[in-house]
Design a protein around this motif. Structure first.
Motif, short mmCIF file in Angstrom:
data_model
loop_
_atom_site.label_atom_id
_atom_site.label_comp_id
_atom_site.label_asym_id
_atom_site.label_seq_id
_atom_site.Cartn_x
_atom_site.Cartn_y
_atom_site.Cartn_z
N VAL A 230 5.98 28.85 -10.06
CA VAL A 230 5.95 28.22 -8.74
C VAL A 230 7.14 28.74 -7.95
CG1 VAL A 230 6.07 26.04 -7.47
CG2 VAL A 230 4.83 26.15 -9.64
N GLN A 231 6.92 29.09 -6.68
CA GLN A 231 7.99 29.65 -5.85
C GLN A 231 8.29 28.75 -4.67
OE1 GLN A 231 7.04 33.75 -4.86
NE2 GLN A 231 6.35 34.17 -6.96
N GLY A 232 9.49 28.94 -4.10
CA GLY A 232 9.91 28.17 -2.94
C GLY A 232 9.93 29.03 -1.70
N SER A 233 9.52 28.47 -0.57
CA SER A 233 9.49 29.22 0.68
C SER A 233 9.97 28.35 1.84
CB SER A 233 8.07 29.74 0.97
OG SER A 233 7.16 28.66 1.10
N ASN A 234 10.38 29.01 2.92
CA ASN A 234 10.85 28.31 4.13
C ASN A 234 12.00 27.36 3.82
OD1 ASN A 234 8.75 29.51 5.75
ND2 ASN A 234 7.33 28.01 4.88
N LEU A 235 12.93 27.81 3.00
CA LEU A 235 14.04 26.98 2.57
C LEU A 235 15.38 27.62 2.94
CD1 LEU A 235 12.73 26.24 -1.04
CD2 LEU A 235 12.66 24.67 0.91
N GLU A 236 16.23 26.87 3.63
CA GLU A 236 17.57 27.37 3.89
C GLU A 236 18.42 27.24 2.63
OE1 GLU A 236 16.12 24.86 5.71
OE2 GLU A 236 16.82 24.92 7.80
N TRP A 237 19.26 28.25 2.41
CA TRP A 237 20.27 28.18 1.35
C TRP A 237 21.23 27.03 1.69
CZ3 TRP A 237 25.39 28.63 -0.04
CH2 TRP A 237 25.71 29.22 -1.26
N ALA A 238 21.61 26.98 2.97
CA ALA A 238 22.42 25.87 3.51
C ALA A 238 22.13 25.80 5.01
CB ALA A 238 23.90 26.09 3.27
N LYS A 239 22.03 24.61 5.54
CA LYS A 239 21.69 24.46 6.95
C LYS A 239 22.91 24.71 7.85
CE LYS A 239 17.55 21.68 7.02
NZ LYS A 239 16.87 20.54 7.68
N THR A 240 22.61 25.07 9.08
CA THR A 240 23.65 25.31 10.08
C THR A 240 24.57 24.09 10.20
OG1 THR A 240 22.12 26.71 11.33
CG2 THR A 240 24.07 25.89 12.51
N GLY A 241 25.87 24.37 10.23
CA GLY A 241 26.84 23.31 10.40
C GLY A 241 27.34 22.68 9.12
N THR A 242 26.73 23.05 7.98
CA THR A 242 27.19 22.49 6.71
C THR A 242 28.37 23.29 6.18
OG1 THR A 242 25.67 23.87 5.42
CG2 THR A 242 24.87 21.69 6.11
N THR A 243 29.13 22.68 5.29
CA THR A 243 30.26 23.38 4.67
C THR A 243 29.78 24.62 3.94
OG1 THR A 243 31.40 21.27 4.39
CG2 THR A 243 32.19 23.13 3.07
N GLY A 244 28.68 24.49 3.23
CA GLY A 244 28.17 25.63 2.46
C GLY A 244 27.73 26.79 3.30
N CYS A 245 27.29 26.51 4.51
CA CYS A 245 26.84 27.59 5.39
C CYS A 245 28.01 28.39 5.96
CB CYS A 245 26.00 27.00 6.53
SG CYS A 245 25.27 28.25 7.63
N ASN A 246 29.11 27.74 6.21
CA ASN A 246 30.21 28.37 6.94
C ASN A 246 31.43 28.68 6.10
OD1 ASN A 246 28.75 28.07 9.40
ND2 ASN A 246 29.31 25.90 9.41
N THR A 247 31.34 28.43 4.79
CA THR A 247 32.51 28.58 3.93
C THR A 247 32.30 29.66 2.88
OG1 THR A 247 33.01 26.23 4.19
CG2 THR A 247 34.07 27.36 2.35
N SER A 248 33.35 30.38 2.60
CA SER A 248 33.32 31.35 1.49
C SER A 248 33.57 30.57 0.20
CB SER A 248 34.39 32.42 1.68
OG SER A 248 34.41 33.28 0.56
N ILE A 249 32.58 30.53 -0.66
CA ILE A 249 32.69 29.79 -1.92
C ILE A 249 33.01 30.79 -3.03
CG2 ILE A 249 31.49 28.27 -3.53
CD1 ILE A 249 29.72 27.41 -1.13
N ALA A 250 34.24 30.77 -3.49
CA ALA A 250 34.74 31.82 -4.37
C ALA A 250 33.90 31.98 -5.64
CB ALA A 250 36.20 31.55 -4.73
#
Length: 395
Positions: A230-250
């Motif tokens: 089963v596969q996933g589609s139309n999914l953001e890794w992280a949404k705009t404005g979230t910490t995960g979207c805008n941060t470098s996670i080492a």
């Protein structure tokens, strides 16, 4: 009545048609001895009563202070009939994927039946209903035992059948799995072959296809990995404005150290070649994690339910693959798809991009993905809903 030794009284026993019981002479204030129960044909003795209407039971602890007559009570004995139990089917074959079942027991009479299993690692059985729940492969004897009742007696008090449970696939869960093997809910597997035809039951139980079976010296080390169907589609890794979207996670960073495409690229980074801990590391790095704001990760957390794996041996352990693992999957696409074609699962799309769990180093909001048409490597926005995600698991 008076005697030279003092006053005594006679206790007379009216057996109401039963065998005679001798009267007793009892000293004043003493108690009578309870006699041996009389007998009366097809009747059951029901005790002694102090009145002819048989309403007041007599206690032999009662002090005798006058002559008394005791009356026997009788109840007609039930006609004892011959009962029997048997199984029409004495050999039952199942697989580990099958649901609970009941093998019909034929019973004459009203005796109480209880059920047992000789090996509860293979199957358990409900003690009163006889419903069997499969637990693992092997052989167990399911036995029904009946007790005599007031109206039925059983010359043969047990009936049994042999239950043989096999794995869904031809390889036991403990056997090493190879590239292209189709894995089932019980952890067993079946190798691919061009003429392989899976049963409807096997198709329903298929959960993954092995895309990597390596040793310590291979790219991903000594492990065996399967990709879910089963596969996933139309999914953001992280949404705009979230910490995960805008941060470098080492801990999620992956750096390409050599190579130009998925066929020869080499990546470095803590989790660049093993995504199994990526979700844990993401949650440690961000304070705003939620299913709504991190849809791809929520999808992988709920993969067991999405893929109907809840309650199976393959329920847990699924994760979004690292970029190194996605590259290995790309290399195995043809073999994997040949096997998926034998199931009811979703093929790996050769005209789509598959995203990874790793962040790219060029920008805080980018992550690695692979184009499955040509094996191209790319970096794309975490908040994009384009492209696909797959689920992988160690086996």
């Amino acid at each position: 009545m008076g005697t030279s030794g003092g006053t005594s009284y006679t206790v007379t026993f009216e057996t109401n048609g039963g065998s005679a019981v001798d009267p007793q002479t009892v000293a004043d204030g003493e108690t009578a001895k309870k006699p041996e129960a009389p007998k009366k044909g097809d009747y059951k003795f029901g005790g002694w009563y102090s009145d002819s209407g048989l309403t007041t039971p007599f206690s032999f602890d009662t002090a005798i202070t006058a002559d008394i007559t005791l009356y026997a009570k009788w109840t007609e004995k039930a006609v004892i009939q011959a009962g029997s139990i048997s199984y029409a089917t004495t050999s039952v074959s199942k697989t580990t994927a099958e649901a609970a079942f009941t093998n019909t027991l034929t019973k004459t009479g009203d005796g109480t039946v209880t059920y047992t299993s000789s090996d509860e690692a293979v199957a358990t059985v409900h003690v009163s209903s006889g419903q069997v729940t499969i637990k693992g492969a092997g052989t167990a004897t399911i036995t029904a035992k009946v007790e005599d009742s007031d109206t039925y007696t059983y010359a043969t008090k047990t009936a049994s059948y042999t239950l043989t449970v096999t794995y869904i696939g031809s390889k036991a869960p403990s056997e090493a799995k190879a590239l292209g093997d189709i894995v089932f809910t019980d952890g067993s597997a079946t190798p691919y072959s061009a003429d392989l035809t899976l049963t409807a039951e096997q198709k329903a139980a298929a959960v993954a296809v092995i895309f990597y079976a390596g040793s310590a010296s291979d790219k991903l080390g000594a492990k065996t990995l399967g990709v879910g169907l089963v596969q996933g589609s139309n999914l953001e890794w992280a949404k705009t404005g979230t910490t995960g979207c805008n941060t470098s996670i080492a801990t999620l960073l992956a750096t390409k150290t050599s190579g130009s495409n998925a066929g020869n690229a080499v990546f470095s980074g803590t989790l660049a070649n093993d995504g199994s801990e990526s979700l844990t590391k993401l949650k440690e790095a961000v304070s705003d994690y939620s299913e709504a704001d991190y849809p791809a990760w929520a999808w992988i957390e709920g993969y067991a339910a999405t893929a109907n794996l809840t309650g199976t041996s393959c329920e847990s352990g699924w994760y979004i693959p690292s970029i190194g693992e996605v590259c290995v999957l790309w290399n195995a696409t043809a073999t994997v798809n040949n096997s998926i074609n034998k199931t009811s699962g979703t093929r790996i799309a050769t005209n789509k991009w598959y995203r990874s769990s790793n962040q790219a180093t060029t920008a805080n909001n980018s992550q690695w993905y692979v184009g499955f048409g040509t094996g191209d490597l790319g970096e794309y926005d975490k908040n994009s809903t384009n492209d696909l995600f797959c689920a992988v698991r160690a086996f």
